[in-house]
Design a protein around this motif. Structure first.
Motif, short mmCIF file in Angstrom:
data_model
loop_
_atom_site.label_atom_id
_atom_site.label_comp_id
_atom_site.label_asym_id
_atom_site.label_seq_id
_atom_site.Cartn_x
_atom_site.Cartn_y
_atom_site.Cartn_z
N THR A 100 6.20 -7.74 -2.34
CA THR A 100 5.63 -7.62 -3.68
C THR A 100 4.84 -8.89 -3.98
N LEU A 101 3.70 -8.73 -4.66
CA LEU A 101 2.84 -9.89 -4.86
C LEU A 101 2.08 -9.76 -6.18
N ALA A 102 1.92 -10.89 -6.87
CA ALA A 102 1.09 -10.95 -8.07
C ALA A 102 -0.27 -11.53 -7.70
N ARG A 121 3.26 -4.15 -2.39
CA ARG A 121 3.08 -3.65 -3.76
C ARG A 121 2.48 -4.78 -4.61
N VAL A 122 1.41 -4.48 -5.34
CA VAL A 122 0.61 -5.53 -5.98
C VAL A 122 0.53 -5.35 -7.49
N LEU A 123 0.74 -6.46 -8.22
CA LEU A 123 0.36 -6.53 -9.62
C LEU A 123 -0.96 -7.27 -9.66
N LEU A 147 0.39 1.78 -5.16
CA LEU A 147 0.83 0.44 -4.77
C LEU A 147 0.20 -0.67 -5.61
N ILE A 148 -0.74 -0.31 -6.47
CA ILE A 148 -1.46 -1.33 -7.24
C ILE A 148 -1.35 -1.05 -8.74
N GLU A 149 -0.75 -1.98 -9.46
CA GLU A 149 -0.73 -1.92 -10.92
C GLU A 149 -1.76 -2.93 -11.42
N VAL A 150 -2.72 -2.49 -12.23
CA VAL A 150 -3.75 -3.37 -12.76
C VAL A 150 -3.42 -3.70 -14.21
N ARG A 151 -3.44 -4.99 -14.54
CA ARG A 151 -3.12 -5.43 -15.89
C ARG A 151 -4.22 -6.34 -16.40
#
Length: 416
Positions: A100-102, A121-123, A147-151
């Motif tokens: 997991t990575l930011a 898995r990416v933020l 796998l990608i959450e965009v914030r």
């Protein structure tokens, strides 16, 4: 209508149809295309589609075939990581056990896509709403949305606790400053903030400009310079990791990685001050039969001495990153040339020599010379000859010198 609304319209069926029609768009015919398309579609949507078509064409050099499916902003094209470089970095994160990575300052999501393709898995965080919209669209169109959450947020306010790693890619371009930013503390966010954020994570990497001064690099991190096809693309500062193995960052280390082959050279690096650690510096001596031009990543990482030792070579001048040797040794870290001539710099003599040898094509390189290659080319007035050569404008033991030769891949042996 604002940019976000127009971008949303591009994702709708009418916008998609326009983008499909412009897939093979010729920019030279843009005015005629715009006039024709505006008869059937809203002018803002046509402008947005044409702009996106232009950006996709520009992005093809970085993203290959994916560029025709992706969405970009002008800054996103300029600042995005080339896909081959992003894939290398993602593979290194994966080898370090990162799951997991930011991704802070994610832009249009180029690195997030590579990380997701590596199973991470990416933020993905950015404060630019349009860049975030493009990142979401890119994750969706390439099948990586799960796998990608965009914030959309200020990266300095994001809690990265609980993630295996942090990746920070600060903005290094500014409209107000008129282009690229060279001072690391003028990055957005500043390099000092990124370094402190990295130190709080189990594992981290910071993407910075390859020309960063070595004295600005943190001593508790490893810095990796990456070239792709011979062009230096970026430097990455790596922190921490409990994972053992060759990918593990070594505090204070310097690494040069050459893509696409993936060859990597690791060393402590030479100090910036020539007065320090003289014993670790390569010897300086007369020009031999072979000249080696180190890859730019090797030079940026201050690993020329390491390559010289591998080649049993020496420098032609203490301040010039050209290595010479008496025999040919294969190395991925430098391009070898068979030398035919070593001459004091003299345009008249060079011109006569090239005419005598029927040289019609010359590659002119410089390092440590005030003469510009194109200026010299005009004076030489080449043309019509059946032979070719490479000309190096440089210094040997402090004296302006011309070296003539041929790449080692040519069927030519040293001729001196």
């Amino acid at each position: 209508m604002n940019a976000l609304d127009t971008f949303a319209d591009l994702l709708a069926p009418e916008g998609q149809a326009l983008l499909a029609e412009l897939r093979d768009h010729d920019p030279a015919n843009e005015l005629a295309a715009a006039t024709r398309l505006r008869r059937e579609h809203p002018a803002p949507l046509v402008s947005a589609a044409l702009g996106q078509a232009r950006l996709r064409q520009r992005a093809a050099a970085k993203f290959g075939a994916d560029a025709q499916l992706m969405y970009f902003t002008p800054n996103g094209v300029e600042q995005s990581t080339r896909s081959t470089v992003a894939a290398h970095r993602a593979a290194r994160f994966a080898a370090l056990g990162v799951r997991t990575l930011a991704d802070l300052c994610c832009g249009i999501g180029g690195d997030a896509l590579a990380l997701a393709r590596a199973g991470i898995r990416v933020l993905a965080v950015d404060r630019d709403p349009l860049a975030c919209a493009a990142a979401r669209a890119n994750a969706e169109v390439l099948g990586l949305a799960e796998l990608i959450e965009v914030r959309c947020a200020d990266v300095t306010e994001v809690d990265t606790a609980g993630y295996d790693a942090v990746f920070v890619d600060p903005a290094r371009r500014s409209k107000a400053r008129g282009g690229r930013i060279f001072d690391p503390e003028a990055y957005s966010p500043p390099l000092s903030w990124a370094v402190e954020a990295a130190r709080t994570a189990p594992c981290a990497a910071l993407k910075i400009a390859p020309g960063v001064p070595h004295d600005a690099l943190p001593e508790d991190a490893e810095t990796e310079w990456i070239s792709d096809g011979g062009d230096v693309k970026e430097a990455v500062v790596w922190f921490g990791s409990a994972e053992e193995g060759p990918a593990r960052p070594a505090p204070g280390g310097r690494r040069a990685t050459l893509l696409p082959a993936g060859e990597t050279l690791f060393g402590a690096g030479l100090p910036a001050d020539p007065a320090d650690d003289e014993a670790d510096r390569p010897p300086v001596g007369p020009v031999g039969d072979w000249l080696y031009e180190p890859d730019g990543a090797v030079i940026r990482a201050h690993l020329v001495a390491d390559v010289a030792r591998q080649l049993d070579g020496r420098l032609i001048d203490p301040t010039i990153a050209y290595i010479t040797a008496d025999r040919l040794t294969a190395t991925p870290y430098a391009t070898a040339y068979a030398l035919t001539d070593v001459l004091p710099f003299n345009v008249k003599k060079l011109k006569a020599l090239l005419r005598e040898r029927e040289v019609g094509i010359a590659v002119i390189k410089k390092r440590g010379s005030a003469v510009e290659p194109e200026e010299l080319r005009k004076k030489l007035k080449l043309g019509g000859g059946r032979n070719s050569c490479t000309i190096f404008l440089t210094r040997v033991a402090g004296a302006p010198t011309m070296l003539l030769g041929h790449p080692a891949t040519d069927p030519v042996t040293p001729g001196r």
